[in-house]
Design a protein around this motif. Sequence first.
Motif, mmCIF file in Angstrom:
data_model
loop_
_atom_site.group_PDB
_atom_site.id
_atom_site.type_symbol
_atom_site.label_atom_id
_atom_site.label_comp_id
_atom_site.label_asym_id
_atom_site.label_seq_id
_atom_site.Cartn_x
_atom_site.Cartn_y
_atom_site.Cartn_z
ATOM 1 N N VAL A 197 2.344 -24.457 -6.403
ATOM 2 C CA VAL A 197 2.241 -23.935 -7.766
ATOM 3 C C VAL A 197 0.804 -24.103 -8.247
ATOM 4 C CG1 VAL A 197 2.942 -24.197 -10.186
ATOM 5 C CG2 VAL A 197 4.652 -24.442 -8.361
ATOM 6 N N ILE A 198 0.280 -23.056 -8.870
ATOM 7 C CA ILE A 198 -1.024 -23.133 -9.532
ATOM 8 C C ILE A 198 -0.817 -22.807 -11.004
ATOM 9 C CG2 ILE A 198 -3.286 -22.034 -9.766
ATOM 10 C CD1 ILE A 198 -3.463 -21.785 -6.815
ATOM 11 N N THR A 199 -1.375 -23.651 -11.865
ATOM 12 C CA THR A 199 -1.245 -23.456 -13.307
ATOM 13 C C THR A 199 -2.624 -23.274 -13.926
ATOM 14 O OG1 THR A 199 0.695 -24.913 -13.292
ATOM 15 C CG2 THR A 199 -0.263 -24.390 -15.440
ATOM 16 N N PHE A 200 -2.752 -22.242 -14.747
ATOM 17 C CA PHE A 200 -3.999 -21.984 -15.458
ATOM 18 C C PHE A 200 -3.795 -22.181 -16.961
ATOM 19 C CE2 PHE A 200 -4.688 -19.274 -11.667
ATOM 20 C CZ PHE A 200 -5.938 -19.740 -11.276
ATOM 21 N N ARG A 201 -4.873 -22.555 -17.630
ATOM 22 C CA ARG A 201 -4.880 -22.537 -19.089
ATOM 23 C C ARG A 201 -6.299 -22.228 -19.568
ATOM 24 N NH1 ARG A 201 -4.115 -28.966 -20.789
ATOM 25 N NH2 ARG A 201 -6.221 -29.673 -20.197
ATOM 26 N N LEU A 202 -6.369 -21.661 -20.772
ATOM 27 C CA LEU A 202 -7.649 -21.317 -21.384
ATOM 28 C C LEU A 202 -7.940 -22.292 -22.510
ATOM 29 C CD1 LEU A 202 -7.298 -17.424 -21.611
ATOM 30 C CD2 LEU A 202 -8.305 -18.780 -19.773
ATOM 31 N N VAL A 203 -9.159 -22.761 -22.548
ATOM 32 C CA VAL A 203 -9.571 -23.729 -23.566
ATOM 33 C C VAL A 203 -10.776 -23.139 -24.304
ATOM 34 C CG1 VAL A 203 -10.393 -26.061 -24.024
ATOM 35 C CG2 VAL A 203 -8.779 -25.642 -22.141
ATOM 36 N N VAL B 167 10.492 -28.463 -8.259
ATOM 37 C CA VAL B 167 9.423 -27.957 -9.128
ATOM 38 C C VAL B 167 9.537 -26.445 -9.286
ATOM 39 C CG1 VAL B 167 6.932 -27.651 -9.363
ATOM 40 C CG2 VAL B 167 7.844 -29.831 -8.546
ATOM 41 N N VAL B 168 9.731 -25.754 -8.180
ATOM 42 C CA VAL B 168 9.819 -24.297 -8.211
ATOM 43 C C VAL B 168 11.090 -23.847 -8.924
ATOM 44 C CG1 VAL B 168 9.981 -22.209 -6.809
ATOM 45 C CG2 VAL B 168 8.386 -24.024 -6.172
ATOM 46 N N ARG B 169 12.201 -24.539 -8.682
ATOM 47 C CA ARG B 169 13.451 -24.183 -9.357
ATOM 48 C C ARG B 169 13.297 -24.284 -10.872
ATOM 49 N NH1 ARG B 169 16.355 -26.616 -4.982
ATOM 50 N NH2 ARG B 169 16.295 -28.648 -6.019
ATOM 51 N N VAL C 59 -7.587 -25.377 -14.293
ATOM 52 C CA VAL C 59 -6.545 -25.192 -13.303
ATOM 53 C C VAL C 59 -5.935 -26.522 -12.922
ATOM 54 C CG1 VAL C 59 -8.101 -25.369 -11.307
ATOM 55 C CG2 VAL C 59 -5.984 -24.047 -11.101
ATOM 56 N N LYS C 60 -4.649 -26.474 -12.602
ATOM 57 C CA LYS C 60 -3.935 -27.636 -12.075
ATOM 58 C C LYS C 60 -3.121 -27.165 -10.875
ATOM 59 C CE LYS C 60 -0.406 -29.215 -14.399
ATOM 60 N NZ LYS C 60 0.394 -29.911 -15.454
ATOM 61 N N ILE C 61 -3.160 -27.940 -9.804
ATOM 62 C CA ILE C 61 -2.475 -27.573 -8.565
ATOM 63 C C ILE C 61 -1.332 -28.543 -8.312
ATOM 64 C CG2 ILE C 61 -2.737 -27.290 -6.066
ATOM 65 C CD1 ILE C 61 -5.722 -26.685 -6.618
ATOM 66 N N THR C 62 -0.166 -27.992 -8.014
ATOM 67 C CA THR C 62 1.009 -28.809 -7.692
ATOM 68 C C THR C 62 1.351 -28.616 -6.221
ATOM 69 O OG1 THR C 62 1.861 -28.557 -9.939
ATOM 70 C CG2 THR C 62 3.418 -29.292 -8.255
ATOM 71 N N GLY C 63 1.562 -29.724 -5.527
ATOM 72 C CA GLY C 63 1.853 -29.663 -4.103
ATOM 73 C C GLY C 63 3.329 -29.627 -3.805
ATOM 74 N N ASP C 64 3.651 -29.482 -2.517
ATOM 75 C CA ASP C 64 5.056 -29.371 -2.125
ATOM 76 C C ASP C 64 5.820 -30.672 -2.269
ATOM 77 O OD1 ASP C 64 3.942 -30.782 -0.057
ATOM 78 O OD2 ASP C 64 4.531 -29.377 1.536
ATOM 79 N N ASN C 65 5.110 -31.777 -2.554
ATOM 80 C CA ASN C 65 5.798 -33.053 -2.788
ATOM 81 C C ASN C 65 6.052 -33.302 -4.271
ATOM 82 O OD1 ASN C 65 3.259 -33.579 -3.772
ATOM 83 N ND2 ASN C 65 2.717 -35.126 -2.227
ATOM 84 N N GLY C 66 5.665 -32.321 -5.105
ATOM 85 C CA GLY C 66 5.895 -32.453 -6.542
ATOM 86 C C GLY C 66 4.746 -33.068 -7.307
ATOM 87 N N ASN C 67 3.759 -33.648 -6.619
ATOM 88 C CA ASN C 67 2.602 -34.234 -7.299
ATOM 89 C C ASN C 67 1.605 -33.145 -7.689
ATOM 90 O OD1 ASN C 67 3.644 -36.805 -6.975
ATOM 91 N ND2 ASN C 67 2.579 -37.154 -5.021
#
Length: 678
Positions: free
Chosen positions: A71-77, A129-131, A25-33
């Motif tokens: 934003v939350i991003t998932f990936r499978l490895v 980021v959301v756009r 998982v990777k988490i993106t904050g409201d500041n874009g980081n």
Amino acid sequence: MSKYVLTIKTNNRYVLTGTNETVQVKITGDNGNSTDWHTLDYFFENDFEAGATRDYTVNHQDSNTVGPPIVITFRLVGWSESKNWMVDHVTAKHNEIVYTFPIYKWVENDEVAVTLGKAELPQNVKSDVVRKLRASEIQYNQSTLQWNTKSTSSAELGWGISRFLLVDETKGLPRLYSNTLGQKNRGSLSGLGVAVNTGVNLFRGPGALETLDDYRLLYEGTEFKDPLFFEDWKKDVEFGRQVLTGISPTAFQRCTSLPAYCNITEQHVGRMLEKGKTLASEMAAGKIYIADYKYTSSIERNKILLSTKLFSCADCIGLFYVTAAGDFIPVAIQLIPGDAESVFTPSEENSYDWLLAKIYFRSTQSTVHEWMYHFFLTHGLSETFSVATFRSLPHCHPLYKLLKPHLTAVVSINEQARKVLIPPGSLANQAISLSAIGTVRHFYKEFNLSDVDVEHNIKTRGVDDPTLLPNYHYRDDALDIWNALKTYVSRVIKFFYNTNQDVKNDFELQGWASDLAKEGFGWQDGNTRGMPVKIESIDDLIWICTIIIFQSSAQHAAVNFGQMETYQFVPNAPASMVMPPHKKGEGSPQRIMDSLPGLSISSILVAFAYALSMYAQDEVFLGDFPEDLFVETEVQQIQKDFKADLNKLGLKFYNRNKSLKHPYWYLLPDKIPIDINI
């Protein structure tokens, strides 16, 4: 250091939703980081099995602050060539605040990124980021969910109809359109039921059907007994009841004048009318109704199973009368347009002539019902709506959340139909008189979305006045359901769109409308069938969404789930006839038996009716929401109010049904699946 506590729920409604792959998982904050990729794992535990809910802590130690998650991003490895996992929802707790991410999506070989749960119009999104994520989601969906290739000739199945999903035969359907566990089990059981029931009947031998009552053998071995109307099926009152409020309840209209090719006269029907009344006076009074099937003359007939001969389908006209007692009865049936000798009435000296005329009428009604009122107007339209919706709208768009529950299952069942039901030469087309694709093409030429606007349809057909046309339970119940649904849709849409300008400025919505109108409906001739290329107002959007949901739920229930009840005793409504319409004096028990489709074909018809009438074990009904797509408490309350409205209607319908000899149950809210999955 930033700390996030994730609570992740793995889905268990669908098949193979869990995964043994490594989930990151990777988490993106409201500041874009964003955080780095973090592996979610409890040592030696099956973290993401179907139905599991687990908590995971993600610590971000980089100097770049991430802040509140958007934003939350998932990936499978892993080593598998095909990786998949279905996530229901995620909550992320950060600085004692809980952020909700309703996902309800498959994580497959690619990364899947989802935004915070709040539904938002694209013009109001402030985060770059959301756009970008919304735009990339639409781009990805349009590359993976493609319209079927534009047909170039009538030899292709897609010619002359609304478009459907292009399916890569090597990969199968996208997982978006997966069946639930209950739907999959129901599919296996119904398929087995078709095979077993047909096989058992065929072993009976050609001599098994010698009388009309022998057709009851064809549903022995199922849970179905004789239909409630069995003892009355030959009676005119029962015949009229099934035309009025059976499974093809929109196939007739008020008659104000007879078409030129109709040779029914006062002499034919006068004795059936009230004393002192004439055909002209009763038409003017709104008591005469017509079901006109002359148009079937232009639709291709199918070949009879194991034969080079064609089925017969009477291009018939039925005239009906509302009696003083409120009964809807047939007063004349003309089997051949323009042929006065083919007019039959209840006054025939030979009662078998009249019975056979009614059977021919019901046969034509049945085949048109199956291909037009059932397949095209519910299944076909719903898939076109579905493909456009999932191609053009991101998952965080309010319209996506509103429509998704009603559009997910239909593509799977339609893909099966395009393989085994619709193609020329299919088993269904060797048992039903009219060509499936020919029937759909015929009606698609003149189709307009307003045709399936319930209020417009009922008004246009002249059947809106209950004092003139009593006991029309479909009209009464459909209008009630339509109005409750319209109220629900209106409240949800107006929660997000304050003005007509909001609608005009929603470029994702406008992209959806354009794709649906131009590519879904107007791809071949430019005729968008009443679907606007641009949506200009809130009212227009409410109208379109109400149609989409109604056709994908209530209308399908009205025309589908009564099929076994209606068709199990084949003489009541045979979907095919093997001899041309009879002439006066030819009616007899043997002529009727010779005209009916016989053992093999009837076995197929009953078996398909049996399969199509089954609910799934995990069926979700209108007003229930298996996925919490909306996180807004106001919208959640609107959904609860909708459910409450439906419960009130259900009680109203149940109480009405108590006094009916034949309860009208097709539109009971707890009998209306939320989508088309059979």
